[in-house]
Scaffold this active site. Structure first.
Site, PDB file in Angstrom:
ATOM      1  N   SER A 145      36.881  39.894  40.578  1.00  0.00           N
ATOM      2  CA  SER A 145      37.906  39.919  39.523  1.00  0.00           C
ATOM      3  C   SER A 145      38.698  38.625  39.440  1.00  0.00           C
ATOM      4  O   SER A 145      38.977  37.975  40.457  1.00  0.00           O
ATOM      5  CB  SER A 145      38.867  41.069  39.821  1.00  0.00           C
ATOM      6  OG  SER A 145      40.023  40.965  39.051  1.00  0.00           O
ATOM      7  N   GLU A 175      41.667  38.610  39.116  1.00  0.00           N
ATOM      8  CA  GLU A 175      42.905  38.842  39.872  1.00  0.00           C
ATOM      9  C   GLU A 175      42.884  38.093  41.212  1.00  0.00           C
ATOM     10  O   GLU A 175      43.931  37.885  41.818  1.00  0.00           O
ATOM     11  CB  GLU A 175      43.090  40.345  40.122  1.00  0.00           C
ATOM     12  CG  GLU A 175      43.627  41.097  38.937  1.00  0.00           C
ATOM     13  CD  GLU A 175      45.063  40.699  38.576  1.00  0.00           C
ATOM     14  OE1 GLU A 175      45.963  40.865  39.389  1.00  0.00           O
ATOM     15  OE2 GLU A 175      45.259  40.195  37.447  1.00  0.00           O
ATOM     16  N   TYR A 208      45.511  44.819  45.278  1.00  0.00           N
ATOM     17  CA  TYR A 208      44.216  44.894  44.584  1.00  0.00           C
ATOM     18  C   TYR A 208      43.511  43.533  44.640  1.00  0.00           C
ATOM     19  O   TYR A 208      42.315  43.450  44.976  1.00  0.00           O
ATOM     20  CB  TYR A 208      44.429  45.330  43.124  1.00  0.00           C
ATOM     21  CG  TYR A 208      43.175  45.192  42.272  1.00  0.00           C
ATOM     22  CD1 TYR A 208      42.185  46.175  42.300  1.00  0.00           C
ATOM     23  CD2 TYR A 208      42.979  44.069  41.451  1.00  0.00           C
ATOM     24  CE1 TYR A 208      41.034  46.042  41.530  1.00  0.00           C
ATOM     25  CE2 TYR A 208      41.836  43.939  40.678  1.00  0.00           C
ATOM     26  CZ  TYR A 208      40.860  44.923  40.726  1.00  0.00           C
ATOM     27  OH  TYR A 208      39.724  44.785  39.968  1.00  0.00           O
TER      28      TYR A 208
HETATM   29  P1  NAP Z   1      37.582  51.952  36.040  1.00  0.00           P
HETATM   30  O1  NAP Z   1      37.422  52.367  34.618  1.00  0.00           O
HETATM   31  O2  NAP Z   1      38.892  52.157  36.722  1.00  0.00           O
HETATM   32  O3  NAP Z   1      36.434  52.724  36.877  1.00  0.00           O
HETATM   33  C1  NAP Z   1      36.463  52.760  38.260  1.00  0.00           C
HETATM   34  C2  NAP Z   1      35.340  53.646  38.763  1.00  0.00           C
HETATM   35  O4  NAP Z   1      35.371  53.697  40.197  1.00  0.00           O
HETATM   36  C3  NAP Z   1      35.424  55.111  38.286  1.00  0.00           C
HETATM   37  O5  NAP Z   1      34.129  55.571  37.998  1.00  0.00           O
HETATM   38  C4  NAP Z   1      35.952  55.836  39.525  1.00  0.00           C
HETATM   39  O6  NAP Z   1      35.605  57.204  39.562  1.00  0.00           O
HETATM   40  C5  NAP Z   1      35.240  55.062  40.604  1.00  0.00           C
HETATM   41  N1  NAP Z   1      35.822  55.236  41.942  1.00  0.00           N
HETATM   42  C6  NAP Z   1      37.111  55.055  42.315  1.00  0.00           C
HETATM   43  N2  NAP Z   1      37.253  55.290  43.625  1.00  0.00           N
HETATM   44  C7  NAP Z   1      36.030  55.640  44.099  1.00  0.00           C
HETATM   45  C8  NAP Z   1      35.533  56.016  45.372  1.00  0.00           C
HETATM   46  N3  NAP Z   1      36.333  56.102  46.444  1.00  0.00           N
HETATM   47  N4  NAP Z   1      34.207  56.274  45.491  1.00  0.00           N
HETATM   48  C9  NAP Z   1      33.387  56.230  44.414  1.00  0.00           C
HETATM   49  N5  NAP Z   1      33.814  55.902  43.177  1.00  0.00           N
HETATM   50  C10 NAP Z   1      35.116  55.616  43.032  1.00  0.00           C
HETATM   51  O7  NAP Z   1      37.206  50.423  36.228  1.00  0.00           O
HETATM   52  P2  NAP Z   1      36.417  49.423  35.220  1.00  0.00           P
HETATM   53  O8  NAP Z   1      37.404  48.813  34.298  1.00  0.00           O
HETATM   54  O9  NAP Z   1      35.226  50.099  34.717  1.00  0.00           O
HETATM   55  O10 NAP Z   1      35.992  48.269  36.243  1.00  0.00           O
HETATM   56  C11 NAP Z   1      34.762  48.321  36.949  1.00  0.00           C
HETATM   57  C12 NAP Z   1      34.851  47.432  38.169  1.00  0.00           C
HETATM   58  O11 NAP Z   1      35.110  46.089  37.768  1.00  0.00           O
HETATM   59  C13 NAP Z   1      35.971  47.778  39.139  1.00  0.00           C
HETATM   60  O12 NAP Z   1      35.519  47.457  40.439  1.00  0.00           O
HETATM   61  C14 NAP Z   1      37.093  46.848  38.761  1.00  0.00           C
HETATM   62  O13 NAP Z   1      37.962  46.634  39.846  1.00  0.00           O
HETATM   63  C15 NAP Z   1      36.301  45.610  38.373  1.00  0.00           C
HETATM   64  N6  NAP Z   1      36.897  44.726  37.387  1.00  0.00           N
HETATM   65  C16 NAP Z   1      37.337  45.220  36.211  1.00  0.00           C
HETATM   66  C17 NAP Z   1      37.832  44.349  35.248  1.00  0.00           C
HETATM   67  C18 NAP Z   1      38.285  44.844  33.911  1.00  0.00           C
HETATM   68  O14 NAP Z   1      38.976  44.090  33.204  1.00  0.00           O
HETATM   69  N7  NAP Z   1      37.902  46.034  33.490  1.00  0.00           N
HETATM   70  C19 NAP Z   1      37.868  42.963  35.510  1.00  0.00           C
HETATM   71  C20 NAP Z   1      37.384  42.504  36.733  1.00  0.00           C
HETATM   72  C21 NAP Z   1      36.883  43.388  37.658  1.00  0.00           C
HETATM   73  P3  NAP Z   1      36.515  58.366  38.894  1.00  0.00           P
HETATM   74  O15 NAP Z   1      36.052  58.473  37.455  1.00  0.00           O
HETATM   75  O16 NAP Z   1      36.207  59.547  39.718  1.00  0.00           O
HETATM   76  O17 NAP Z   1      37.944  57.908  38.969  1.00  0.00           O
HETATM   77  O1  F7E Z   2      47.961  44.379  32.980  1.00  0.00           O
HETATM   78  C1  F7E Z   2      51.320  43.379  31.881  1.00  0.00           C
HETATM   79  C2  F7E Z   2      51.018  43.417  33.375  1.00  0.00           C
HETATM   80  O2  F7E Z   2      47.229  46.554  33.953  1.00  0.00           O
HETATM   81  C3  F7E Z   2      47.832  43.214  32.210  1.00  0.00           C
HETATM   82  C4  F7E Z   2      42.250  45.436  35.790  1.00  0.00           C
HETATM   83  O3  F7E Z   2      41.095  45.805  35.087  1.00  0.00           O
HETATM   84  O4  F7E Z   2      42.190  43.227  34.881  1.00  0.00           O
HETATM   85  C5  F7E Z   2      42.997  44.371  35.012  1.00  0.00           C
HETATM   86  O5  F7E Z   2      44.200  44.061  35.712  1.00  0.00           O
HETATM   87  C6  F7E Z   2      49.182  42.509  32.111  1.00  0.00           C
HETATM   88  C7  F7E Z   2      49.917  42.383  33.452  1.00  0.00           C
HETATM   89  O6  F7E Z   2      45.580  44.635  33.733  1.00  0.00           O
HETATM   90  C8  F7E Z   2      52.588  46.640  30.994  1.00  0.00           C
HETATM   91  O7  F7E Z   2      52.185  43.090  34.120  1.00  0.00           O
HETATM   92  C9  F7E Z   2      53.165  44.569  30.686  1.00  0.00           C
HETATM   93  O8  F7E Z   2      50.476  41.105  33.551  1.00  0.00           O
HETATM   94  O9  F7E Z   2      46.280  45.813  31.748  1.00  0.00           O
HETATM   95  P1  F7E Z   2      46.767  45.448  33.079  1.00  0.00           P
HETATM   96  P2  F7E Z   2      45.534  43.608  34.958  1.00  0.00           P
HETATM   97  O10 F7E Z   2      46.650  43.822  35.917  1.00  0.00           O
HETATM   98  O11 F7E Z   2      45.371  42.254  34.381  1.00  0.00           O
HETATM   99  C10 F7E Z   2      41.762  42.626  36.115  1.00  0.00           C
HETATM  100  C11 F7E Z   2      40.891  41.460  35.800  1.00  0.00           C
HETATM  101  C12 F7E Z   2      41.173  43.606  37.044  1.00  0.00           C
HETATM  102  O12 F7E Z   2      40.310  43.260  37.839  1.00  0.00           O
HETATM  103  C13 F7E Z   2      41.836  44.933  37.160  1.00  0.00           C
HETATM  104  O13 F7E Z   2      40.966  45.888  37.740  1.00  0.00           O
HETATM  105  O14 F7E Z   2      50.028  43.298  31.272  1.00  0.00           O
HETATM  106  N1  F7E Z   2      52.013  44.562  31.380  1.00  0.00           N
HETATM  107  N2  F7E Z   2      53.544  45.820  30.440  1.00  0.00           N
HETATM  108  C14 F7E Z   2      51.613  45.826  31.586  1.00  0.00           C
HETATM  109  N3  F7E Z   2      50.535  46.340  32.197  1.00  0.00           N
HETATM  110  C15 F7E Z   2      50.407  47.682  32.234  1.00  0.00           C
HETATM  111  N4  F7E Z   2      49.321  48.223  32.831  1.00  0.00           N
HETATM  112  N5  F7E Z   2      51.336  48.514  31.693  1.00  0.00           N
HETATM  113  C16 F7E Z   2      52.464  48.054  31.050  1.00  0.00           C
HETATM  114  O15 F7E Z   2      53.292  48.803  30.573  1.00  0.00           O
END
Ligand code: NAP
Ligand code: F7E
Length: 319
Positions: free
Chosen positions: A124, A126, A148
């Site tokens: 990520s 992050e 995270y």
């Molecule tokens: P998501 O919608 O939160 O999905 C997370 C998945 O992980 C869900 O299927 C969840 O199952 C499963 N999970 C959680 N804890 C588990 C455990 N202990 N054992 C087995 N499965 C478990 O996340 P996403 O947005 O699809 O992201 C996919 C991956 O990419 C994650 O690793 C995330 O950290 C990473 N990532 C995401 C982004 C982004 O912007 N979306 C960016 C960079 C990296 P349940 O349905 O049961 O909760």
């Molecule tokens: O926050 C700001 C918050 O929770 C984005 C995950 O998929 O992307 C995701 O992480 C920004 C942050 O995503 C609210 O402070 C303001 O600056 O949508 P977010 P994230 O933290 O960037 C990365 C790449 C991952 O890997 C993660 O798994 O938005 N913000 N107000 C808020 N965010 C939330 N959630 N809620 C608010 O009310």
């Protein structure tokens, strides 16, 4: 021989998009689901009859050894994680167990069952956190700002370590934020587009958010899963930044989303301390040159189209 993929996190946003893509490519797709008291099939209901869903958990190494032994996949995509940054401050140990050590458990299961399996790790942006340079590329030093981010950094390095130590075909995608209509409602983008639809439908009067000045490189999840697949089709495993190369603030996201339905976000958005984080990631923007040149991948959906498609999907859902 038909290709067989195993996806952890198949019930999540990315898992559902990746499963669709792999089915279209002719893969047999096995998905890991953890046991929950209610079913979490919403994102995969439309393809459920084409998938093999198996029980297991990243906290339980034996369950992964059993699944790999039984189904013998050729590719493993590790998308499961505790993925919400805010929750990682409240449940930091759980986040470490799943998002960090879960990767080692799965890599060990691969070593035990079949070290020729190709492995994708969902790293990520992050991990860049308090970014040390802009834009961020594969060579930018990491500085995570949340439990995270720290957990993802562990997962990233253990993937590299197992690749170098044991010769695994293990790749890590450093994906910047990617969104879409299947995004969880707690994430900023979906929270905004869902609120816009609720306000339009008279179901809400305001939207409470935290830091509006944070900037992110937001892409579309459907585009990003293609990059994951491409990484595992390369002869050599490697790490890639996947990003749109544009950055926009949460405030801009609100502006475009509300304007799309003829409203002014300033009339509805209220800042609320509870949504601020103990440490913030202020600005992320990726340099995806390596993915473009080596994988032939680039983001097709850019910011304005992404915002509009998410608002339209939430409006349609509520109609
Ligand atoms: P998501 O919608 O939160 O999905 C997370 C998945 O992980 C869900 O299927 C969840 O199952 C499963 N999970 C959680 N804890 C588990 C455990 N202990 N054992 C087995 N499965 C478990 O996340 P996403 O947005 O699809 O992201 C996919 C991956 O990419 C994650 O690793 C995330 O950290 C990473 N990532 C995401 C982004 C982004 O912007 N979306 C960016 C960079 C990296 P349940 O349905 O049961 O909760
Ligand atoms: O926050 C700001 C918050 O929770 C984005 C995950 O998929 O992307 C995701 O992480 C920004 C942050 O995503 C609210 O402070 C303001 O600056 O949508 P977010 P994230 O933290 O960037 C990365 C790449 C991952 O890997 C993660 O798994 O938005 N913000 N107000 C808020 N965010 C939330 N959630 N809620 C608010 O009310």
């Amino acid at each position: 021989m038909s290709k067989r993929a195993f996806i952890t996190g198949i019930t999540g946003q990315d898992g559902s998009h990746l499963a669709e893509l792999l089915l279209k490519q002719g893969y047999e797709v096995i998905g890991l689901m953890r046991r929950t008291s209610t079913l979490t099939f919403e994102r995969i209901a439309h393809i459920q009859d084409q998938l093999t869903l198996v029980r297991g958990d990243l906290l339980d190494e034996a369950s992964m050894i059993n699944v790999l032994s039984k189904y013998r996949p050729t590719e493993v995509y590790n998308l499961a994680a505790q993925s919400f940054v805010q929750t990682s401050f409240e449940q930091s140990v759980l986040t470490g167990e799943v998002t960090a050590l879960g990767v080692t458990r799965l890599l060990d299961a691969i070593r035990i069952v079949d070290p020729t399996i190709r492995f994708y790790q969902a790293s990520s942006s992050e991990m860049f956190g308090k970014a040390q340079e802009t834009p961020q590329s594969e060579t930018t030093p990491f500085y995570p700002r949340s439990p995270y981010g720290v957990a993802k950094l562990y997962g990233h390095w253990i993937t590299i370590n197992y690749r170098e130590s044991y010769g695994l075909h293990a790749s890590s995608g450093i994906l910047f934020n990617h969104e879409g209509p299947r995004r969880g409602l707690e994430f900023a983008t979906r929270k905004i587009t869902d609120a816009v639809a609720r306000i339009v439908n008279g179901k809400a009067m305001e939207l409470r958010l935290g830091n509006l000045e944070a900037r992110r490189d937001w892409g579309y999840a459907g585009d990003y899963v293609e990059a994951m697949w491409l990484m595992l089709q390369q002869d050599t495993p490697d790490d890639y930044v996947i990003a749109t190369e544009e950055t926009h603030s949460v405030r801009e996201f609100c502006d475009v989303a509300f304007r799309h339905v003829g409203l002014d976000y300033r009339d509805y958005v209220v800042q609320d301390e509870q949504f601020f984080r103990p440490a913030e990631v202020d600005l992320l923007v990726g340099d995806a040159t390596k993915a473009r040149t080596k994988l032939g991948w680039s983001a097709q959906t850019k910011f304005h189209d992404l915002v509009r498609l998410m608002v339209d999907a939430d409006l349609a859902r509520m109609a």
